[in-house]
Motif scaffolding. Structure first.
Motif, PDB file in Angstrom:
ATOM      1  N   GLU A   1       0.842  -1.202   0.000  1.00  0.00           N
ATOM      2  CA  GLU A   1       0.000   0.000   0.000  1.00  0.00           C
ATOM      3  C   GLU A   1       0.877   1.251   0.000  1.00  0.00           C
ATOM      4  O   GLU A   1       1.739   1.434   0.855  1.00  0.00           O
ATOM      5  CB  GLU A   1      -0.915  -0.002   1.227  1.00  0.00           C
ATOM      6  CG  GLU A   1      -1.559   1.334   1.559  1.00  0.00           C
ATOM      7  CD  GLU A   1      -2.414   1.897   0.428  1.00  0.00           C
ATOM      8  OE1 GLU A   1      -2.491   3.132   0.317  1.00  0.00           O
ATOM      9  OE2 GLU A   1      -3.005   1.099  -0.335  1.00  0.00           O
ATOM     10  N   ASP A   2       0.645   2.127  -0.977  1.00  0.00           N
ATOM     11  CA  ASP A   2       1.434   3.351  -1.126  1.00  0.00           C
ATOM     12  C   ASP A   2       0.538   4.420  -1.732  1.00  0.00           C
ATOM     13  O   ASP A   2      -0.042   4.222  -2.798  1.00  0.00           O
ATOM     14  CB  ASP A   2       2.646   3.090  -2.021  1.00  0.00           C
ATOM     15  CG  ASP A   2       3.665   4.215  -1.993  1.00  0.00           C
ATOM     16  OD1 ASP A   2       3.295   5.368  -2.294  1.00  0.00           O
ATOM     17  OD2 ASP A   2       4.838   3.936  -1.671  1.00  0.00           O
ATOM     18  N   ALA A   3       0.412   5.559  -1.050  1.00  0.00           N
ATOM     19  CA  ALA A   3      -0.489   6.618  -1.510  1.00  0.00           C
ATOM     20  C   ALA A   3      -0.061   7.183  -2.849  1.00  0.00           C
ATOM     21  O   ALA A   3      -0.894   7.706  -3.599  1.00  0.00           O
ATOM     22  CB  ALA A   3      -0.557   7.741  -0.471  1.00  0.00           C
ATOM     23  N   ARG A   4       1.217   7.094  -3.180  1.00  0.00           N
ATOM     24  CA  ARG A   4       1.674   7.598  -4.483  1.00  0.00           C
ATOM     25  C   ARG A   4       1.078   6.788  -5.629  1.00  0.00           C
ATOM     26  O   ARG A   4       0.994   7.275  -6.762  1.00  0.00           O
ATOM     27  CB  ARG A   4       3.206   7.538  -4.549  1.00  0.00           C
ATOM     28  CG  ARG A   4       3.921   8.457  -3.578  1.00  0.00           C
ATOM     29  CD  ARG A   4       5.416   8.200  -3.581  1.00  0.00           C
ATOM     30  NE  ARG A   4       5.733   6.841  -3.150  1.00  0.00           N
ATOM     31  CZ  ARG A   4       6.956   6.321  -3.168  1.00  0.00           C
ATOM     32  NH1 ARG A   4       7.972   7.035  -3.628  1.00  0.00           N
ATOM     33  NH2 ARG A   4       7.164   5.086  -2.752  1.00  0.00           N
ATOM     34  N   VAL A   5       0.652   5.544  -5.318  1.00  0.00           N
ATOM     35  CA  VAL A   5       0.073   4.663  -6.341  1.00  0.00           C
ATOM     36  C   VAL A   5      -1.443   4.631  -6.229  1.00  0.00           C
ATOM     37  O   VAL A   5      -2.159   4.763  -7.230  1.00  0.00           O
ATOM     38  CB  VAL A   5       0.650   3.234  -6.202  1.00  0.00           C
ATOM     39  CG1 VAL A   5      -0.015   2.290  -7.190  1.00  0.00           C
ATOM     40  CG2 VAL A   5       2.154   3.242  -6.398  1.00  0.00           C
ATOM     41  N   THR A   6      -1.959   4.446  -5.013  1.00  0.00           N
ATOM     42  CA  THR A   6      -3.401   4.282  -4.832  1.00  0.00           C
ATOM     43  C   THR A   6      -4.159   5.610  -4.844  1.00  0.00           C
ATOM     44  O   THR A   6      -5.349   5.628  -5.144  1.00  0.00           O
ATOM     45  CB  THR A   6      -3.688   3.552  -3.511  1.00  0.00           C
ATOM     46  OG1 THR A   6      -3.081   4.275  -2.429  1.00  0.00           O
ATOM     47  CG2 THR A   6      -3.121   2.141  -3.542  1.00  0.00           C
ATOM     48  N   GLU A   7      -3.495   6.697  -4.513  1.00  0.00           N
ATOM     49  CA  GLU A   7      -4.140   8.016  -4.511  1.00  0.00           C
ATOM     50  C   GLU A   7      -3.111   9.066  -4.928  1.00  0.00           C
ATOM     51  O   GLU A   7      -2.667   9.873  -4.108  1.00  0.00           O
ATOM     52  CB  GLU A   7      -4.693   8.322  -3.117  1.00  0.00           C
ATOM     53  CG  GLU A   7      -5.771   9.384  -3.095  1.00  0.00           C
ATOM     54  CD  GLU A   7      -6.429   9.484  -1.732  1.00  0.00           C
ATOM     55  OE1 GLU A   7      -6.650  10.616  -1.262  1.00  0.00           O
ATOM     56  OE2 GLU A   7      -6.735   8.431  -1.143  1.00  0.00           O
TER      57      GLU A   7
END
Length: 395
Positions: free
Chosen positions: A257-263
């Motif tokens: 999980e990584d916000a740079r990818v998911t959001e």
């Protein structure tokens, strides 16, 4: 020895002071009775990252219970933000996680910009990604060096600070700040990059790639380092998620999980972001995440260097910046994990409420689970591999 001093059955005679003997009772075979002991580690101790106190209950050398005590560095940032306008907050937010200053201020700038519906110039968005990734490398180098030092390896910390100095000098040439950059602004950046910055970044990427291999050679295959970290402090993925753990500590469990990818934010949706993951979730995997994430950040920087367009780096704002009435939550991927910024505005020039979700707090909250049942000598390896900054916990 007189008759009155003769040993009784089941007792032994041990040598005492000159001319005397001591009687010691022998209880026979079987386990010795032990008594639980409470031990304070910290708040100032070589085994902790900053001013953190951990109270541990020991049964022999086995840790039965561990309780982190926080609050020694509380500075009330979130309350201070209510008394400052939106541009002044950026100077404050640098300081709670002093190893991730640029990423901290980026999250606040994004929250205000989204509330005001500002269109940030393309060049500024690309530069934000560039500086955020350099800050990520800067952060990880600190923990690479400090973790080795805590386990008795002195060389890695000298090597890590060699690269840290070079990267800090590079970022200082653009921001004017060595540790607290204050380079973001609502609507863009303080100023454009200086001449030669991109060329210097290209050279720095090559240097850090070579040096990152040196860290692997020093520690990754080191027999003592592996014995101290492999299978020590194993964290399961479901437990990590239940505690809200994020960043390299979560990635070591196999969850990417990584916000740079998911959001995605800024220009992260325009680059290829690789999220390294581990398999065992132990202290060794958590350390390896740092080295793998440094390589992944350098890959992103390479992509950014060839993509930055010309143009302005900020938008023109009124003298007094006011966010419209409402609330917003922005999620970013800071070096230590997920950062969250909940901003509530009543339409004035200062926030009505600014609440931060910092990654270090959740990482520390999970420490009791990791230490329960561990041996006392393994405590240093476990604490050193759970990456947190105490100011990020106390805010």
């Amino acid at each position: 020895m007189s008759e009155t001093m003769l040993p009784k059955p089941g007792a032994s005679v041990l040598p005492g002071p000159p001319g005397e003997s001591m009687l010691v009772e022998v209880r026979g075979e079987g386990e010795l009775a032990t008594q639980d002991m409470s031990l304070n580690v910290g708040p100032q101790h070589p085994a902790t990252h900053g001013v953190l106190r951990v109270v541990i209950d020991l049964d022999g050398e086995v840790i039965e219970r561990a309780t982190p005590i926080i609050g020694y560095m509380h500075r009330g940032f979130e309350k201070l933000a209510e008394a400052r306008d939106y541009r002044q907050i950026i100077a404050l937010v640098n300081r709670h996680d002093w190893l991730s200053a640029f990423c901290n201020e980026l999250g606040v700038a994004l929250a205000v910009e989204r509330m005001m519906e500002l269109e940030v110039p393309e060049r500024a968005q690309w530069i934000r990604v560039l500086m955020a990734e350099w800050n990520r490398v800067l952060n990880h180098l600190m923990f690479v060096g400090s973790f080795g030092l805590e386990l008795g390896a002195i060389t890695p910390v000298f090597f890590a600070f060699r690269e840290r100095e070079d990267i800090q000098h590079l970022m200082e040439s653009a921001t004017g700040g060595r540790l607290h950059f204050t380079y973001n602004r609502v609507g863009g950046l303080k100023e454009d990059l200086p001449r030669g910055f991109l060329a210097a970044s290209e050279q720095m990427v090559r240097n850090v790639r070579l040096r990152n291999q040196e860290y692997r050679d020093l520690l990754q295959g080191n027999e003592i380092f592996m014995a101290r970290t492999k299978g020590v402090g194993t964290l399961e993925a479901d437990v990590a998620l239940s505690y809200g753990v994020s960043g390299p500590t979560l990635h070591a469990t196999g969850v990417g999980e990584d916000a740079r990818v998911t959001e995605p934010y800024a220009k992260y949706d325009a680059v290829d972001v690789h999220v390294p993951t581990g398999t065992n979730g132990d202290s060794f995997d958590r350390f390896m995440m740092l080295l793998d994430r440094i390589d992944a950040s350098l890959d992103i920087i390479d992509q950014v260097l060839g993509s930055i367009p010309p143009g302005p780096v900020s938008v023109k704002l009124p003298k007094v910046v006011k966010a419209p009435e409402g609330a917003i939550y922005v999620r970013t991927e800071n070096p230590l994990g997920q950062g969250g910024y909940y901003l509530v505005s009543d339409g004035s020039k200062t926030p009505w409420r600014l609440k931060m979700r910092t990654p270090s707090f959740n990482n520390v909250a999970m420490v009791p689970h990791l230490l329960r049942g561990a041996l006392l000598p393994d405590m240093i390896a476990i604490l050193g591999s759970v990456f947190f900054v105490v100011g990020d916990v106390d805010r």
